[in-house]
Write a protein that holds these residues in place. Structure first.
Motif, PDB file in Angstrom:
ATOM      1  N   LEU A  80       0.830  -1.208   0.000  1.00  0.00           N
ATOM      2  CA  LEU A  80       0.000   0.000   0.000  1.00  0.00           C
ATOM      3  C   LEU A  80       0.863   1.257   0.000  1.00  0.00           C
ATOM      4  O   LEU A  80       1.838   1.347   0.739  1.00  0.00           O
ATOM      5  N   LYS A  81       0.462   2.231  -0.814  1.00  0.00           N
ATOM      6  CA  LYS A  81       1.172   3.515  -0.862  1.00  0.00           C
ATOM      7  C   LYS A  81       0.155   4.644  -0.770  1.00  0.00           C
ATOM      8  O   LYS A  81      -0.347   4.956   0.293  1.00  0.00           O
ATOM      9  N   ASN A  82      -0.161   5.257  -1.907  1.00  0.00           N
ATOM     10  CA  ASN A  82      -1.055   6.424  -1.908  1.00  0.00           C
ATOM     11  C   ASN A  82      -2.495   6.094  -1.532  1.00  0.00           C
ATOM     12  O   ASN A  82      -3.236   6.970  -1.082  1.00  0.00           O
ATOM     13  N   GLU A  83      -2.900   4.825  -1.703  1.00  0.00           N
ATOM     14  CA  GLU A  83      -4.291   4.460  -1.407  1.00  0.00           C
ATOM     15  C   GLU A  83      -4.630   4.581   0.076  1.00  0.00           C
ATOM     16  O   GLU A  83      -5.812   4.619   0.432  1.00  0.00           O
ATOM     17  N   ILE A  84      -3.621   4.657   0.936  1.00  0.00           N
ATOM     18  CA  ILE A  84      -3.907   4.840   2.373  1.00  0.00           C
ATOM     19  C   ILE A  84      -3.681   6.284   2.812  1.00  0.00           C
ATOM     20  O   ILE A  84      -3.694   6.584   4.006  1.00  0.00           O
ATOM     21  N   ARG A  85      -3.479   7.188   1.850  1.00  0.00           N
ATOM     22  CA  ARG A  85      -3.224   8.596   2.176  1.00  0.00           C
ATOM     23  C   ARG A  85      -4.401   9.499   1.838  1.00  0.00           C
ATOM     24  O   ARG A  85      -4.255  10.710   1.741  1.00  0.00           O
ATOM     25  N   THR A  86      -5.584   8.907   1.651  1.00  0.00           N
ATOM     26  CA  THR A  86      -6.776   9.698   1.354  1.00  0.00           C
ATOM     27  C   THR A  86      -7.399  10.206   2.651  1.00  0.00           C
ATOM     28  O   THR A  86      -7.121   9.680   3.737  1.00  0.00           O
ATOM     29  N   GLU A  87      -8.251  11.218   2.544  1.00  0.00           N
ATOM     30  CA  GLU A  87      -8.916  11.750   3.734  1.00  0.00           C
ATOM     31  C   GLU A  87      -9.869  10.726   4.343  1.00  0.00           C
ATOM     32  O   GLU A  87     -10.066  10.693   5.557  1.00  0.00           O
ATOM     33  N   GLN A  88     -10.467   9.877   3.496  1.00  0.00           N
ATOM     34  CA  GLN A  88     -11.363   8.836   4.001  1.00  0.00           C
ATOM     35  C   GLN A  88     -10.603   7.853   4.887  1.00  0.00           C
ATOM     36  O   GLN A  88     -11.065   7.493   5.983  1.00  0.00           O
ATOM     37  N   GLY A 159      -3.130  14.793  -7.053  1.00  0.00           N
ATOM     38  CA  GLY A 159      -4.223  14.813  -8.012  1.00  0.00           C
ATOM     39  C   GLY A 159      -5.605  14.970  -7.430  1.00  0.00           C
ATOM     40  O   GLY A 159      -6.605  14.890  -8.148  1.00  0.00           O
ATOM     41  N   HIS A 160      -5.705  15.215  -6.125  1.00  0.00           N
ATOM     42  CA  HIS A 160      -6.999  15.413  -5.480  1.00  0.00           C
ATOM     43  C   HIS A 160      -7.381  16.893  -5.534  1.00  0.00           C
ATOM     44  O   HIS A 160      -6.555  17.764  -5.804  1.00  0.00           O
ATOM     45  N   ASN A 161      -8.650  17.176  -5.280  1.00  0.00           N
ATOM     46  CA  ASN A 161      -9.120  18.560  -5.292  1.00  0.00           C
ATOM     47  C   ASN A 161      -9.857  18.852  -3.981  1.00  0.00           C
ATOM     48  O   ASN A 161     -11.080  18.981  -3.942  1.00  0.00           O
ATOM     49  N   SER A 163     -11.204  20.566  -0.360  1.00  0.00           N
ATOM     50  CA  SER A 163     -11.755  21.847   0.093  1.00  0.00           C
ATOM     51  C   SER A 163     -10.979  22.284   1.324  1.00  0.00           C
ATOM     52  O   SER A 163     -10.805  21.517   2.267  1.00  0.00           O
ATOM     53  N   LEU A 164     -10.509  23.528   1.325  1.00  0.00           N
ATOM     54  CA  LEU A 164      -9.757  24.040   2.470  1.00  0.00           C
ATOM     55  C   LEU A 164     -10.598  24.004   3.749  1.00  0.00           C
ATOM     56  O   LEU A 164     -10.107  23.631   4.818  1.00  0.00           O
ATOM     57  N   ASN A 165     -11.867  24.399   3.636  1.00  0.00           N
ATOM     58  CA  ASN A 165     -12.736  24.405   4.814  1.00  0.00           C
ATOM     59  C   ASN A 165     -12.950  22.999   5.361  1.00  0.00           C
ATOM     60  O   ASN A 165     -12.931  22.782   6.587  1.00  0.00           O
ATOM     61  N   THR A 166     -13.133  22.040   4.448  1.00  0.00           N
ATOM     62  CA  THR A 166     -13.317  20.651   4.873  1.00  0.00           C
ATOM     63  C   THR A 166     -12.059  20.122   5.541  1.00  0.00           C
ATOM     64  O   THR A 166     -12.124  19.461   6.589  1.00  0.00           O
ATOM     65  N   LEU A 167     -10.895  20.433   4.960  1.00  0.00           N
ATOM     66  CA  LEU A 167      -9.629  19.990   5.539  1.00  0.00           C
ATOM     67  C   LEU A 167      -9.436  20.573   6.933  1.00  0.00           C
ATOM     68  O   LEU A 167      -8.981  19.883   7.847  1.00  0.00           O
ATOM     69  N   ARG A 168      -9.799  21.855   7.089  1.00  0.00           N
ATOM     70  CA  ARG A 168      -9.658  22.510   8.398  1.00  0.00           C
ATOM     71  C   ARG A 168     -10.529  21.801   9.440  1.00  0.00           C
ATOM     72  O   ARG A 168     -10.081  21.515  10.555  1.00  0.00           O
ATOM     73  N   GLU A 169     -11.773  21.521   9.060  1.00  0.00           N
ATOM     74  CA  GLU A 169     -12.687  20.843   9.980  1.00  0.00           C
ATOM     75  C   GLU A 169     -12.169  19.449  10.341  1.00  0.00           C
ATOM     76  O   GLU A 169     -12.254  19.020  11.497  1.00  0.00           O
ATOM     77  N   GLU A 170     -11.626  18.750   9.338  1.00  0.00           N
ATOM     78  CA  GLU A 170     -11.142  17.388   9.573  1.00  0.00           C
ATOM     79  C   GLU A 170      -9.919  17.384  10.489  1.00  0.00           C
ATOM     80  O   GLU A 170      -9.800  16.528  11.372  1.00  0.00           O
ATOM     81  N   ILE A 171      -9.025  18.347  10.307  1.00  0.00           N
ATOM     82  CA  ILE A 171      -7.824  18.403  11.149  1.00  0.00           C
ATOM     83  C   ILE A 171      -8.188  18.782  12.577  1.00  0.00           C
ATOM     84  O   ILE A 171      -7.658  18.216  13.539  1.00  0.00           O
ATOM     85  N   ILE A 172      -9.113  19.726  12.737  1.00  0.00           N
ATOM     86  CA  ILE A 172      -9.559  20.111  14.076  1.00  0.00           C
ATOM     87  C   ILE A 172     -10.225  18.930  14.774  1.00  0.00           C
ATOM     88  O   ILE A 172      -9.989  18.666  15.959  1.00  0.00           O
ATOM     89  N   GLN A 173     -11.043  18.178  14.021  1.00  0.00           N
ATOM     90  CA  GLN A 173     -11.702  16.997  14.592  1.00  0.00           C
ATOM     91  C   GLN A 173     -10.675  15.924  14.929  1.00  0.00           C
ATOM     92  O   GLN A 173     -10.762  15.267  15.977  1.00  0.00           O
TER      93      GLN A 173
END
Length: 221
Positions: A80-88, A159-161, A163-173
């Motif tokens: 496994l490489k990039n497939e485990i680096r997704t936000e999901q 290659g992902h697109n 959302s800054l707001n979503t990323l912020r919420e996810e990191i805070i969570q």
């Protein structure tokens, strides 16, 4: 004498990138503890399992075979490489890390990987729980905005697109989850050196850690 360097910190602080470079400069093995949680998350996802079912996830973690490589991690023969680096997968890994039984199983596997050899290991509870007797302990941190910016650039590069707001919420969570889990929460070890990487380049952070290693191992404190 074995040199064990523990590097802890929150999501997006630059732990993995820095730890790899430090290990390379020291000429020792690098162990990415987070990759193991991500690998279990990937297995849970591919098997359509319930990540909140601790009993099932525990059995999965106990029976899984892990091997760390220079380019990623192998779990049960899957490389496994990039497939485990997704936000999901990040969210799944965070959820799985809160399961005490599962975490204990993976901590034991991580200690076995480290053994008595020289290693650089990064994670969230390395200096406090996995390798409490590590020679050198570092706690990396950075502002939330800087961590969001870094994660955004990392995902765009892949290659992902996002959302800054979503990323912020996810990191805070993620921060909240890591700091408030019952088993081995994210916290700075009392003897860990605090490094704020907000305004530092990767090279500057690596250089500082290498200097800390030289000072401590050379008796220069």
């Amino acid at each position: 004498m074995a040199i064990q360097v523990a590097i802890d910190g929150p999501a997006g602080a630059g732990k993995s990138t820095v730890a790899k470079l430090v290990a390379k400069q020291l000429g020792v093995k690098y162990i990415d503890t987070g990759a193991m949680y991500r690998a279990v998350g990937w297995l849970v996802l591919t098997k359509n399992m319930d990540a909140k079912n601790e009993e099932e996830v525990l059995r999965l973690a106990e029976s899984s075979r892990f091997r760390l490589t220079d380019s990623g991690i192998e779990v049960n023969g899957f490389h496994l490489k990039n497939e485990i680096r997704t936000e999901q997968i990040s969210a799944l890994a965070s959820s799985i890390a809160r399961l005490g039984g599962v975490r204990e199983v993976l901590v034991d596997k991580q200690r076995q990987l480290a053994g008595e050899q020289s290693v650089v290991m990064d994670g969230r509870d390395v200096g406090t729980h996995i390798l409490p007797n590590a020679n050198i302990k570092i706690f990396l941190t950075a502002s939330v905005e800087k961590r969001v910016e870094r994660r955004f650039k990392e995902l765009k590069k892949k290659g992902h697109n996002p959302s800054l707001n979503t990323l912020r919420e996810e990191i805070i969570q993620r921060d909240y989850n890591d700091k408030n889990r019952r088993f081995a929460p994210l916290t700075r070890a009392s003897d860990a050196v605090l490094l704020d990487t907000t305004d530092l380049t990767t090279k500057q952070v690596v250089d500082q850690i290498i200097q800390i290693c030289r000072t401590k191992l050379g008796g220069g404190e």
